[in-house]
Design an enzyme around this catalytic site. Structure first.
Site, PDB file in Angstrom:
ATOM      1  N   LYS A  89       4.135 -17.964  10.476  1.00  0.00           N
ATOM      2  CA  LYS A  89       3.838 -16.539  10.251  1.00  0.00           C
ATOM      3  C   LYS A  89       3.635 -15.875  11.613  1.00  0.00           C
ATOM      4  O   LYS A  89       2.736 -16.267  12.360  1.00  0.00           O
ATOM      5  CB  LYS A  89       2.568 -16.436   9.394  1.00  0.00           C
ATOM      6  CG  LYS A  89       2.316 -15.067   8.812  1.00  0.00           C
ATOM      7  CD  LYS A  89       1.181 -15.138   7.806  1.00  0.00           C
ATOM      8  CE  LYS A  89       0.715 -13.743   7.413  1.00  0.00           C
ATOM      9  NZ  LYS A  89      -0.484 -13.805   6.554  1.00  0.00           N
ATOM     10  N   ASP A 125       7.347  -5.534  13.981  1.00  0.00           N
ATOM     11  CA  ASP A 125       7.824  -6.291  15.150  1.00  0.00           C
ATOM     12  C   ASP A 125       7.993  -7.784  14.853  1.00  0.00           C
ATOM     13  O   ASP A 125       8.360  -8.554  15.738  1.00  0.00           O
ATOM     14  CB  ASP A 125       6.851  -6.106  16.324  1.00  0.00           C
ATOM     15  CG  ASP A 125       5.443  -6.574  16.001  1.00  0.00           C
ATOM     16  OD1 ASP A 125       5.219  -7.087  14.875  1.00  0.00           O
ATOM     17  OD2 ASP A 125       4.561  -6.428  16.866  1.00  0.00           O
ATOM     18  N   ASP A 156       2.934  -8.653  -4.312  1.00  0.00           N
ATOM     19  CA  ASP A 156       3.593  -9.528  -3.342  1.00  0.00           C
ATOM     20  C   ASP A 156       2.594 -10.500  -2.725  1.00  0.00           C
ATOM     21  O   ASP A 156       2.989 -11.431  -2.013  1.00  0.00           O
ATOM     22  CB  ASP A 156       4.290  -8.718  -2.236  1.00  0.00           C
ATOM     23  CG  ASP A 156       3.366  -7.714  -1.580  1.00  0.00           C
ATOM     24  OD1 ASP A 156       2.797  -6.880  -2.303  1.00  0.00           O
ATOM     25  OD2 ASP A 156       3.197  -7.765  -0.355  1.00  0.00           O
TER      26      ASP A 156
HETATM   27  P1  AMP Z   1       1.222  -8.110   4.164  1.00  0.00           P
HETATM   28  O1  AMP Z   1       0.411  -6.890   4.393  1.00  0.00           O
HETATM   29  O2  AMP Z   1       0.990  -9.193   5.186  1.00  0.00           O
HETATM   30  O3  AMP Z   1       1.111  -8.628   2.770  1.00  0.00           O
HETATM   31  O4  AMP Z   1       2.738  -7.689   4.373  1.00  0.00           O
HETATM   32  C1  AMP Z   1       3.396  -6.753   3.571  1.00  0.00           C
HETATM   33  C2  AMP Z   1       4.834  -6.649   4.009  1.00  0.00           C
HETATM   34  O5  AMP Z   1       4.914  -6.151   5.345  1.00  0.00           O
HETATM   35  C3  AMP Z   1       5.596  -7.959   4.005  1.00  0.00           C
HETATM   36  O6  AMP Z   1       6.924  -7.706   3.650  1.00  0.00           O
HETATM   37  C4  AMP Z   1       5.496  -8.392   5.451  1.00  0.00           C
HETATM   38  O7  AMP Z   1       6.548  -9.275   5.816  1.00  0.00           O
HETATM   39  C5  AMP Z   1       5.623  -7.070   6.171  1.00  0.00           C
HETATM   40  N1  AMP Z   1       4.991  -7.119   7.498  1.00  0.00           N
HETATM   41  C6  AMP Z   1       3.679  -7.168   7.785  1.00  0.00           C
HETATM   42  N2  AMP Z   1       3.464  -7.207   9.103  1.00  0.00           N
HETATM   43  C7  AMP Z   1       4.680  -7.193   9.694  1.00  0.00           C
HETATM   44  C8  AMP Z   1       5.140  -7.210  11.052  1.00  0.00           C
HETATM   45  N3  AMP Z   1       4.304  -7.247  12.082  1.00  0.00           N
HETATM   46  N4  AMP Z   1       6.470  -7.181  11.255  1.00  0.00           N
HETATM   47  C9  AMP Z   1       7.343  -7.132  10.228  1.00  0.00           C
HETATM   48  N5  AMP Z   1       6.979  -7.106   8.945  1.00  0.00           N
HETATM   49  C10 AMP Z   1       5.661  -7.132   8.663  1.00  0.00           C
HETATM   50 MG    MG Z   2       1.720 -10.379   2.039  1.00  0.00          MG
END
Ligand code: AMP
Ligand code: MG
Length: 508
Positions: free
Chosen positions: A127, A139, A266
């Site tokens: 991750k 990013d 998700d």
């Molecule tokens: P999360 O908030 O971690 O559940 O992420 C929600 C969505 O945002 C998912 O599709 C992640 O892959 C994407 N995401 C979160 N942080 C990043 C990042 N720094 N770069 C690219 N995608 C991100």
């Molecule tokens: Mg997530």
């Protein structure tokens, strides 16, 4: 049933370097539009921060003779181990109630699957390993703080006995990431029973790709719920099994005061593991309205809302399965509704059973629910500390001279006294040995949880001063949450007023 996706695994590939683990990838055998194949983006100067040796040995990961730099290179994604087939998984999701048809692994890359010591299939994922076709404007990277936070809290959840993804390693990348300020970048190696989410089903359902939904359902049944294969209605059995795991999981969260913070679809794993430790936090003083996440403006994901939110998420899962439940759409909706309604009753049963254990009650009596509720009400009115109160009740259950400590946590100690009279009368039913009862209570009422202020102190020391010793101490304490650890007694204390953490950030 479609043929199992696990049948045609390639043998472990022997590369130039010694294989560190035997990969047995199955998700990468699914149709090509389930994921994107790509390698992690190398990091300029990977440095190993944490490596979970006991998990490594559970996974059959053989790190003997590997220098920290070699491990860092692997867990940063610079060296892809033989047998890995890196992919970014496609998924969608409801975020705070709004549907986003394409999310996907925007900064996570699944290296592959290994079979652990017990023969269970486990995903190994990096991750923060760089951009993917799902990165949107992100990013693809992760900052050190959230990586350490996930490492710490997911391992604490595991030690508490709660189903969760695990942390195998944390490395810093030597490259800054830019959030509200410049921060050190890092990569977390996450291990999960699988990374399939409610949102994975939604991704295909939203595209009307019923064939993919069916394929995924078959895969999930084979991987997680083989008993559903022989049910009269296998897809209904899948829905029920997923709902039951969520019911158990959320009950466990509630019993330790865990607040997930971003219960989007998700972030709901079909395996029933806790996943995604963004702005999660443990509650100190008891209040069902507690919400820490800075992005949860309206308290949608507050502590007390978690059961109903889980039910809402399951309803979104059920919707994706409707065409598979019954050829008659009306009947399909009926079946789905029954399964979703049954969730709440199951949750309550799991919750009450766990609360009885927390209070040392043997058997089941009519007034048990009221006894539990009245204690929680008193905790709420007194803003008493949730974890500390239950831990103190363990001693009080064996010996009423320990009441002084328990009642001392209440702003209104009289509220405790009245309740304790009823509790003692109930404890007398069943006539258990008091010493054994206190012991059993100590095994379900932790002394140590990852208290927000301790987590923040450990993260600040690491980020601001490069000092990882508070983090290491915290990990030691949290690895044995049910044991009194006199040397670390202060870690059981609630925050002082000035230490209180009011907001947590997902930091993505
Ligand atoms: P999360 O908030 O971690 O559940 O992420 C929600 C969505 O945002 C998912 O599709 C992640 O892959 C994407 N995401 C979160 N942080 C990043 C990042 N720094 N770069 C690219 N995608 C991100
Ligand atoms: Mg997530």
């Amino acid at each position: 049933m479609p043929p199992s996706d696990f049948m045609d695994e390639p043998p472990a590939v022997e590369g130039a370097s010694r294989p560190i683990a035997v990969f047995a990838n199955s998700y990468a055998r699914l149709p090509g539009h389930f994921f994107a194949r790509l390698d992690p983006t190398p990091a300029p100067k990977p440095r190993l921060i944490a490596f979970n040796e006991s998990l490594a040995s559970e996974l059959g990961v053989d790190a003997r003779g590997l220098e920290p730099d070699a491990l860092a290179a692997m867990f940063a994604g610079n060296v892809v181990p033989p047998g890995a087939e890196p992919i970014a998984m496609a998924y969608a999701g409801h975020q705070f109630g709004n549907f986003v048809p394409q999310l996907g692994d925007g900064r996570a890359i699944l290296l592959g699957e290994v079979l652990d010591r017990n023969g269970a299939r486990r995903d190994v994922q990096l991750k923060g390993a760089g951009k993917t076709p799902f990165s949107r404007r992100g990013d693809g990277r992760a900052a050190l703080g959230p990586v350490l936070r996930e490492y710490c809290v997911s391992e604490a959840m595991h030690a508490l006995g709660i189903p969760t993804t695990r942390a195998l390693a944390a490395v810093s990348t030597g490259e800054p990431v830019y959030r509200d300020r410049q921060l050190p970048g890092a990569v977390l190696t996450r291990v999960a029973s699988s990374h399939i989410r409610v949102g994975t089903f939604q991704y295909f359902a939203a595209r009307g790709d019923l064939e993919a939904v069916e394929r995924l359902a078959g895969y999930v049944v084979d991987r997680h719920f083989p008993e559903a294969r022989d049910a009269e209605r296998p897809r209904l059995a899948l829905l029920q099994a997923v709902a039951d795991r969520q019911a158990r999981l959320i009950a466990r969260w509630m019993q330790v005061g865990f607040i997930h913070g971003v219960m989007n679809t998700d972030n709901t794993a079909l395996s029933g593991e806790t996943i995604d430790f963004g702005p999660c936090a443990f509650m100190d003083s008891y209040d069902p309205a507690t919400a820490f996440s800075a992005i949860d403006e309206y308290g949608r994901y507050a502590y007390g809302n978690q059961p109903i939110v889980a039910q809402w998420n399951l309803a979104r899962f059920a919707e994706t399965l409707l065409p598979l439940l019954d050829p008659d759409p009306k009947r399909a909706v009926e079946l789905a509704n029954e399964a979703i309604s049954a969730f709440m009753a199951r949750y309550q049963a799991h919750w009450l059973a766990g609360m009885r254990e927390k209070l040392g009650l043997s058997g089941e009596e009519d007034g048990d629910l009221d006894l539990v509720r009245d204690l929680l009400q008193a905790l709420h009115e007194s803003a008493a500390d949730f974890t500390l109160t239950f831990r103190r009740l363990c001693a009080a259950a064996a010996d009423d001279t320990a009441d002084a400590e328990a009642r001392g946590g209440f702003a209104n100690p009289g509220a405790y006294d009245g309740w304790a009279v009823r509790w003692r009368a109930r404890l007398a039913v069943g006539g258990r040995d008091p010493g054994a009862r206190a012991e059993a209570m100590r095994a379900v009422n932790p002394a140590f949880i990852p208290r927000n202020h301790r987590v923040e102190q450990a993260l600040d020391a690491a980020i601001d001063r490069g000092d990882f010793s508070p983090f290491a101490d915290l990990m030691t304490v949290l690895s044995r949450p049910y044991e009194d650890q006199p040397a670390f007694a202060a870690y059981a204390d609630p925050p002082r007023t000035e230490e209180r953490v009011l907001r947590t950030f997902c930091g993505t």
